[in-house]
Design a protein around this motif. Structure first.
Motif, PDB file in Angstrom:
ATOM      1  N   GLU A  41       0.814  -1.209   0.000  1.00  0.00           N
ATOM      2  CA  GLU A  41       0.000   0.000   0.000  1.00  0.00           C
ATOM      3  C   GLU A  41       0.855   1.270   0.000  1.00  0.00           C
ATOM      4  OE1 GLU A  41      -3.976  -1.546   2.321  1.00  0.00           O
ATOM      5  OE2 GLU A  41      -2.156  -1.240   3.505  1.00  0.00           O
ATOM      6  N   GLY A  42       1.979   1.194  -0.667  1.00  0.00           N
ATOM      7  CA  GLY A  42       2.836   2.372  -0.718  1.00  0.00           C
ATOM      8  C   GLY A  42       4.174   2.001  -1.323  1.00  0.00           C
ATOM      9  N   HIS A  43       5.019   3.024  -1.493  1.00  0.00           N
ATOM     10  CA  HIS A  43       6.300   2.821  -2.163  1.00  0.00           C
ATOM     11  C   HIS A  43       7.218   1.886  -1.386  1.00  0.00           C
ATOM     12  CE1 HIS A  43       5.319   6.026  -4.981  1.00  0.00           C
ATOM     13  NE2 HIS A  43       5.155   6.892  -4.017  1.00  0.00           N
ATOM     14  N   ARG A  86      -3.562   6.949  -1.588  1.00  0.00           N
ATOM     15  CA  ARG A  86      -2.125   7.195  -1.653  1.00  0.00           C
ATOM     16  C   ARG A  86      -1.436   6.319  -2.696  1.00  0.00           C
ATOM     17  NH1 ARG A  86       0.964   6.082   3.730  1.00  0.00           N
ATOM     18  NH2 ARG A  86       2.768   6.118   2.375  1.00  0.00           N
ATOM     19  N   VAL A  96      -2.700   5.873  -5.687  1.00  0.00           N
ATOM     20  CA  VAL A  96      -3.094   6.342  -7.022  1.00  0.00           C
ATOM     21  C   VAL A  96      -1.868   6.812  -7.813  1.00  0.00           C
ATOM     22  CG1 VAL A  96      -4.336   8.172  -8.254  1.00  0.00           C
ATOM     23  CG2 VAL A  96      -5.472   6.888  -6.425  1.00  0.00           C
ATOM     24  N   VAL A  97      -0.957   7.456  -7.123  1.00  0.00           N
ATOM     25  CA  VAL A  97       0.249   7.936  -7.807  1.00  0.00           C
ATOM     26  C   VAL A  97       1.051   6.781  -8.402  1.00  0.00           C
ATOM     27  CG1 VAL A  97       2.491   9.044  -7.441  1.00  0.00           C
ATOM     28  CG2 VAL A  97       0.415  10.103  -6.556  1.00  0.00           C
ATOM     29  N   GLU A 112      -0.609   5.887 -11.513  1.00  0.00           N
ATOM     30  CA  GLU A 112      -0.328   6.928 -12.521  1.00  0.00           C
ATOM     31  C   GLU A 112       1.051   6.733 -13.151  1.00  0.00           C
ATOM     32  OE1 GLU A 112      -2.865  10.737 -10.735  1.00  0.00           O
ATOM     33  OE2 GLU A 112      -0.690  10.641 -10.487  1.00  0.00           O
ATOM     34  N   HIS A 113       2.018   6.426 -12.313  1.00  0.00           N
ATOM     35  CA  HIS A 113       3.364   6.207 -12.841  1.00  0.00           C
ATOM     36  C   HIS A 113       3.375   5.021 -13.807  1.00  0.00           C
ATOM     37  CE1 HIS A 113       5.475   8.447  -9.251  1.00  0.00           C
ATOM     38  NE2 HIS A 113       4.772   9.234 -10.033  1.00  0.00           N
ATOM     39  N   LEU A 149       1.756   5.863 -17.273  1.00  0.00           N
ATOM     40  CA  LEU A 149       2.690   6.572 -18.141  1.00  0.00           C
ATOM     41  C   LEU A 149       3.781   5.636 -18.644  1.00  0.00           C
ATOM     42  CD1 LEU A 149       3.759   9.279 -19.329  1.00  0.00           C
ATOM     43  CD2 LEU A 149       5.212   9.406 -17.305  1.00  0.00           C
ATOM     44  N   HIS A 150       4.321   4.861 -17.740  1.00  0.00           N
ATOM     45  CA  HIS A 150       5.422   3.974 -18.092  1.00  0.00           C
ATOM     46  C   HIS A 150       5.025   3.033 -19.231  1.00  0.00           C
ATOM     47  CE1 HIS A 150       9.150   1.849 -17.366  1.00  0.00           C
ATOM     48  NE2 HIS A 150       8.493   0.722 -17.269  1.00  0.00           N
ATOM     49  N   ILE A 159      -8.067   7.622 -12.356  1.00  0.00           N
ATOM     50  CA  ILE A 159      -7.709   6.605 -11.361  1.00  0.00           C
ATOM     51  C   ILE A 159      -8.328   7.060 -10.056  1.00  0.00           C
ATOM     52  CG2 ILE A 159      -5.822   5.346 -10.270  1.00  0.00           C
ATOM     53  CD1 ILE A 159      -4.024   6.155 -12.582  1.00  0.00           C
TER      54      ILE A 159
END
Lengths: 244, 244, 244, 244, 244, 244
Positions: free
Chosen positions: E45-47, E119, E121-122, E125-126, E129-130, E140
């Motif tokens: 749920e996150g980076h 959180r 969603v970014v 999004e990445h 694009l990728h 999104i």
């Protein structure tokens, strides 16, 4: 190190304020030379103001070079005359819009810009694309505060900028705010405190970027389009600005 | 209809040549007013020249408006001062780079630009992106011919432009050539004859686009960023150019 | 000069209306030949209608070429068959969507499209990207007015288009309106008067662009993908359309 | 499951070859129905051929729907009529260019396309952008082999495709090859063996993607622009193709 | 054929659920091996969770290669470790986000993603694009449902996902929904029934894409950046994962 | 101010060299803490090395936070673990690729990257896009020098980097060089002297950017995706790295 901070408009009070903002963040050994062109508009709020500001910036960069400036900061959010200034300079030249975008994108995956007149939003949009921040910048918001109103103690400018920033963070799903006018430099800390996210003022950002580049021995590339202007004799009122 | 064609540099011979190129394509009822700024560079070959050219264009558009021009063409491939000129104008304002790009993209799926100094290629690249032609424009080629050399009968400029165009068509897999300098207007037909593909000169293209828009009753939008400049008192040598 | 204006659908009343719109803006020496295909859909409101319209456009361009047309305008906002038409033509071929986009982008930094059925919005989006106007076009708005309803005097189509345009200008922060259907040509002036911004009808725009290109001696590039179709014998009902 | 594989040209030998290529990869329970339009061009090598191919594809999809096809593959690298076909279909419709691009991008960070006539490269470029593969596709290379030459045993087509692929891998820094013509389906395995990188044939890829989607219960969205065509009476030779 | 389906988190119940979803769509001859890393986060749920998940995926792909897996599916919507997994694998490796995007874009011209925590969603999004889906993906949407809440029968997660999907279709003018979490696999059919548009679950999509590629004899390219990792001795707790 | 400079690989000699490079440019009051992870690869030359490096960076950022670091620099050109590191940090986190790109784009309108192994070029390409420098970065060039070879005095690495840079400036029409490996930090000044254009080393650039941001009171945004990781209990060898 000497950094020339150029207020591209001709309002001395704003030059002073920008100079203060620059000095407040400058490193111990950095001298800030806050200047303004000898001609142009009292505030930059559109394309025509911007054209004369660009010429004014070029005038000052040229003078700054002669006076030994190590770097130049263009303290208007439209970064007027940036490329021309780089032709004239050996050291780095940083626009405050550019500076703010670069810094914001290292602190957040998305940022919003809060600026003055809505009619200037397009100018910021053009810069965002030009610099490559069209995916990081999630929104640009006009507040319709006139540039010189920022200095009027009776104005509710701060409250409106705060409100616009709050709305932008939610609407744009952003995580940082870029202040879209060099005249907002003094509001930065207070806004950051209230918003709880990074708030970036381009003047401060520009000074630190300039300091950093100079201390690394880096200057504007003199190969290609930033090579010194070809020597020419300019006509009419531009004659004093002929490239040698 | 009166179309003001502005040579943004201060070389009268080039103004005359551009005026001729414009008149050669103008419709019967169209009067061409070929002008140049009262100040600035004798040729536009870099960012600094461009900044002063922008101010010069603004000067002339303002004068043209006062004199009843129905449209304005900015006859330098960098389209200096385009947005400012539109603030000042009710009628359309067309840059010759823009005009050439629009026309080329209706005649070919890909075009190449052949221009003068390599250092100006970046300026054209910025315009291509700004206008949205980054996929149609397949290459921009500097010939390192100086702008004023184009008028020198002893120069081999034509041969070099022809050779560069031929190479561009093959290398870029392009189908049309855009001439990247208003000073090349007179070479257009001959090049087209030898290359066998459309060769677009922006001055001619700009005149026809301006005529077309005016005859449709279309002018620059006065809503948003092209609204007239806010009235201000400019300082110093810019004072005569203060927006009323 | 003879310009063939092709209504890609088979509704004669709409062909007549489009012809009138074209003639209203044509230059004195320009003859407008308004035609429609011998086959296809009575209105183009989706991808399938569009496919047959493309074949119909090709039929007419071929006929127009044989009859000596100097240029062709494809008068349906989806620009059906544009690339094929260019293979068939020596003179320029202009689609009305394309024409409107080009003109709008010379009058405003951002425009909005107001079109008919919402299901056609995607077609316009694809064109916007294909032509490179994805940054200039700030929104495409379906009104869910059927194409043929535009000719019904009892319809409130005008009021709905006006309302949608007003909303688009604000919501998209746009400065010009592009009418997204050739059948809206006659509403253009009235809308412009009420909205106070440029309103662009592609039929009129296309005629003027075609006139301009032809008068410059410019035609479709015959190098590369717009070269004449390779000679082939087509089968079945397409046999009459075999490229010679 | 029944998958209709549509050769958009009218060359029966090529339909047969494509059908074989499809059957060679179909799952046990999959029936391949290889068809061709009743009209159109014997090979698709330009925009005009493509327009008629699109109509032909629509004819066949309609027939296939009536005959209970679960999915449709459009076996020409220009994906002619793809969006129209989707309007007509409940099941998935896959173009072979699209199929190849999707598969290649799951096997390599960059791929190159090797296709037939250079004049068709632009068509592939338009598709690459339309589908969003403009960063994954690193080059598109014409070999100037005519489509029907691919079936000529005396041709050196294979050797030229192999050479072009080798050059593309190096020049484009690519890691996979997409074959840019449905007629190359039978060369795929051999090329992959010699090149040592994935070589993707769109016909095979399209069949597997179609099988996968159908088995997941997924079909074309009937909301928005892929909703069934509005019922209309088409005129002339298109009359039999009027949407009910 | 053996497909390894890797749940990148360490929650065994979720691995089981994902395995079931995969088996539910697998072809008769396909064996699904549902696994999870020996280390890492119970939900992604996150980076930071994602970084460890990437290492965990690499661990499992390596093990799967040794055990003869023909393909690998990474069953977390962030596609953690995708490129590293491809270095380690001869067969295809498919991420479920990627799989869902590819499939959705063949069924609709625009889709929306409905995911778990805002959180994340970014991250989506990445990826969009990728992979090149920035024009197909129209929105999104975070629901702020925790990943593990999806398995709680008392939760109203389904209702919230349904509501968010409905809103997304309208707001984004989309025609299909992509489920933005591998843990939503079991909701897919029910949502599709209620929404009336394609609803794509990446786990199912990934299995079918993997089956398709393997059956075509296609694997990850071993030329360029997906070549096997250079042999090295890793230090510390990574030592067991040193590339041989 | 304390800046933690993290060498993401496990080669102590390289950590020392990077630390030296950082200290050489640090401001008087800045303490540099050069560290390396307790686990991972001795050099980062591919996606798999990168995955473990990301976890290693996270380990060190966490430790650095505990030890009071004001900012963190990730000293490997792939910027491994950047987003995760930002979740873990209050202060700024700067990747050296990102730092170099930002600085280069303030000194030149176009730059080229010269890096180590060609297989890593794709990693740099992904970063360039991710950060938005796809128009400023005009080329990325692999030299096929192994990372650890940079420290071998017998190697001709310098000569090859110089040659590759010279070629890049001409071929890409670039005006600045970005060194694509943290291990090249010590070559920077010498290269700049010989090339006559700005040569940017990301380690030095990252230190100055970090100093600048910290001195402005700016840190990583804690709103949105960079909020601290949700507290979780990680399993297996990742257990010590569970977010509290």
């Amino acid at each position: 190190m000497k950094i020339q901070v150029i207020n591209p408009n001709t309002t001395a009070a704003m030059t002073a304020k920008i100079g203060e903002a620059a000095r407040a963040v400058a490193a111990p050994g950095t001298a800030i030379d806050a200047v303004q062109p000898s001609f142009g508009a009292p505030s930059i709020e559109g394309h025509h103001d911007d054209v004369w500001a660009a010429a004014g910036v070029a005038e000052q960069v040229r003078a700054g070079e002669a006076a030994g400036a190590d770097a130049h900061v263009i303290a208007c959010f439209g970064d007027p005359g940036l490329h021309a200034a780089r032709e004239l300079s050996r050291g780095p030249v940083i626009g405050v819009a550019e500076a703010a975008f670069h810094c914001a994108s290292m602190l957040a995956t998305g940022f919003s810009v809060v600026t003055t007149l809505t009619r200037t939003v397009v100018i910021a949009e053009h810069l965002v694309l030009h610099y490559g921040f069209e995916r990081r910048c999630r929104g640009i918001h006009g507040t319709d505060i006139a540039v010189l109103e920022l200095d009027d103690p009776a104005s509710d400018a701060y409250a409106r900028i705060l409100a616009s920033s709050r709305e932008a963070l939610i609407h744009d799903r952003s995580s940082a705010i870029v202040l879209g006018c060099a005249g907002m430099a003094d509001l930065c800390r207070r806004l950051q405190g209230e918003l709880g996210v990074p708030v970036i003022d381009g003047v401060a950002a520009g000074v630190k970027l300039a300091e950093g580049l100079v201390s690394l021995g880096l200057g504007t590339s003199k190969r290609g389009d930033y090579a010194s202007p070809l020597p020419k004799v300019y006509a009419g009122l531009a004659a004093p600005y002929s490239p040698a």
